[in-house]
Design a protein around this motif. Structure first.
Motif, PDB file in Angstrom:
ATOM      1  N   ALA A 193      86.084  16.530  41.170  1.00 41.29           N
ATOM      2  CA  ALA A 193      84.780  16.622  40.100  1.00 41.29           C
ATOM      3  C   ALA A 193      84.117  17.934  40.403  1.00 41.29           C
ATOM      4  O   ALA A 193      83.877  18.159  41.788  1.00 41.29           O
ATOM      5  N   GLY A 194      83.640  18.766  39.720  1.00 40.09           N
ATOM      6  CA  GLY A 194      82.706  19.699  39.740  1.00 40.09           C
ATOM      7  C   GLY A 194      82.094  20.459  38.581  1.00 40.09           C
ATOM      8  O   GLY A 194      82.788  20.026  37.270  1.00 40.09           O
ATOM      9  N   ALA A 210      77.560  14.754  46.958  1.00 45.22           N
ATOM     10  CA  ALA A 210      77.800  16.293  46.302  1.00 45.22           C
ATOM     11  C   ALA A 210      76.862  17.030  45.557  1.00 45.22           C
ATOM     12  O   ALA A 210      76.752  18.394  45.724  1.00 45.22           O
ATOM     13  N   ALA A 211      76.151  16.172  44.850  1.00 47.71           N
ATOM     14  CA  ALA A 211      74.914  16.669  44.050  1.00 47.71           C
ATOM     15  C   ALA A 211      74.100  17.365  45.084  1.00 47.71           C
ATOM     16  O   ALA A 211      73.488  18.374  44.649  1.00 47.71           O
ATOM     17  N   ALA A 240      80.849  12.735  40.506  1.00 39.88           N
ATOM     18  CA  ALA A 240      81.271  12.553  42.127  1.00 39.88           C
ATOM     19  C   ALA A 240      80.637  11.231  42.228  1.00 39.88           C
ATOM     20  O   ALA A 240      81.003  10.516  43.479  1.00 39.88           O
ATOM     21  N   HIS A 241      79.395  10.718  41.733  1.00 37.69           N
ATOM     22  CA  HIS A 241      78.800   9.482  41.894  1.00 37.69           C
ATOM     23  C   HIS A 241      79.830   8.343  41.805  1.00 37.69           C
ATOM     24  O   HIS A 241      79.912   7.345  42.530  1.00 37.69           O
ATOM     25  N   GLU A 242      80.660   8.325  40.580  1.00 33.97           N
ATOM     26  CA  GLU A 242      81.752   7.245  40.349  1.00 33.97           C
ATOM     27  C   GLU A 242      82.943   7.449  41.656  1.00 33.97           C
ATOM     28  O   GLU A 242      83.311   6.696  42.045  1.00 33.97           O
ATOM     29  N   LEU A 243      83.393   8.782  41.922  1.00 34.16           N
ATOM     30  CA  LEU A 243      84.227   8.983  43.028  1.00 34.16           C
ATOM     31  C   LEU A 243      83.687   8.450  44.347  1.00 34.16           C
ATOM     32  O   LEU A 243      84.497   8.003  45.087  1.00 34.16           O
ATOM     33  N   GLU A 244      82.443   8.645  44.646  1.00 34.59           N
ATOM     34  CA  GLU A 244      82.050   8.119  45.862  1.00 34.59           C
ATOM     35  C   GLU A 244      81.844   6.578  45.885  1.00 34.59           C
ATOM     36  O   GLU A 244      82.138   6.033  46.954  1.00 34.59           O
ATOM     37  N   ALA A 303      86.214  16.301  46.296  1.00 33.08           N
ATOM     38  CA  ALA A 303      87.614  15.926  46.237  1.00 33.08           C
ATOM     39  C   ALA A 303      87.854  15.246  47.741  1.00 33.08           C
ATOM     40  O   ALA A 303      87.297  15.209  48.663  1.00 33.08           O
ATOM     41  N   PHE A 304      88.906  14.593  47.630  1.00 32.90           N
ATOM     42  CA  PHE A 304      89.695  13.842  48.877  1.00 32.90           C
ATOM     43  C   PHE A 304      88.971  12.807  49.576  1.00 32.90           C
ATOM     44  O   PHE A 304      89.260  11.880  50.192  1.00 32.90           O
ATOM     45  N   ASN A 305      88.045  12.497  48.765  1.00 32.26           N
ATOM     46  CA  ASN A 305      87.102  11.171  49.233  1.00 32.26           C
ATOM     47  C   ASN A 305      87.794   9.711  48.882  1.00 32.26           C
ATOM     48  O   ASN A 305      87.328   8.823  49.244  1.00 32.26           O
ATOM     49  N   THR A 306      88.718   9.652  47.773  1.00 31.77           N
ATOM     50  CA  THR A 306      89.416   8.566  47.576  1.00 31.77           C
ATOM     51  C   THR A 306      90.732   8.348  47.898  1.00 31.77           C
ATOM     52  O   THR A 306      91.497   7.626  47.421  1.00 31.77           O
TER      53      THR A 306
END
Length: 192
Positions: A133-134, A94-95, A163-167, A109-112
């Motif tokens: 996240a954003g 995302a970054a 987003a790092h943690e979400l990924e 969003a939606f990746n988890t």
């Protein structure tokens, strides 16, 4: 009414589109074959494609995506080994996407979540929760409201740095499912 264009037509694209349409959004799709040539008309654009496709889409749609909410759902895994993320440590897909689309408001969003838990609205006995996240509060609020209108839970997970943690969480969930430790209809639930 929120207008959404989803690039992609796979399981995740259809599950996300179903949730958003259920909440009253106008949803249109651009297939991967049309991507780069078909216009994107939604105020919200969901990139429901594999991580390697993001760079080409950013290049093809840079001008059209300016000012829009762009949703990155990817998990940048090394799918040949399932043993690592392929973005630099501390960064995220995302970054990278936000850097490639400086005029857009990128959210993760939606990746988890898996397509099945989006479609059913359930993770076990719990309502499916979408983590968002954003760096743009209005962009996150737009997506959170659209997800909630579709019957799911949504939580603002913080800045785009999260987003790092979400990924990482998405990576863990995918490897558990691929290793048959959990089912593709399961996953992580948020209980409050």
């Amino acid at each position: 009414m929120t207008s959404v264009t989803i690039i992609g037509t796979g399981n995740m694209a259809n599950a996300i589109g179903g949730v958003l349409a259920k909440g009253g959004a106008s949803v249109g799709y651009v297939s991967r074959e049309e991507a780069g040539t078909a216009p994107v008309t939604g105020d919200v654009v969901v990139l429901a494609v594999p991580y390697p496709a993001l760079a080409g889409l950013a290049e093809a749609y840079r001008d059209q995506l300016a000012g829009k909410v762009v949703v990155d759902i990817t998990n940048p895994l090394d799918f040949s080994t399932f043993d690592s993320l392929v973005v630099p440590a501390g960064s995220s897909a995302a970054a990278e996407l936000q850097a490639a689309l400086p005029g857009a408001r990128v959210v993760k969003a939606f990746n988890t979540t898996f397509a099945a838990t989006l479609a059913s609205g359930q993770v076990g006995a719990n309502t499916t929760t979408v983590l968002v996240a954003g760096d743009h509060a209005d962009a996150k609020a737009t997506l959170v409201e659209a997800v909630k209108a579709g019957g799911l839970q949504a939580i603002d997970a913080g800045s785009l740095a999260r987003a790092h943690e979400l990924e990482a969480l998405g990576f863990l969930q995918l490897t558990l499912a691929a290793g048959e430790k959990i089912s593709w209809t399961g996953g992580f639930a948020v209980v409050s």
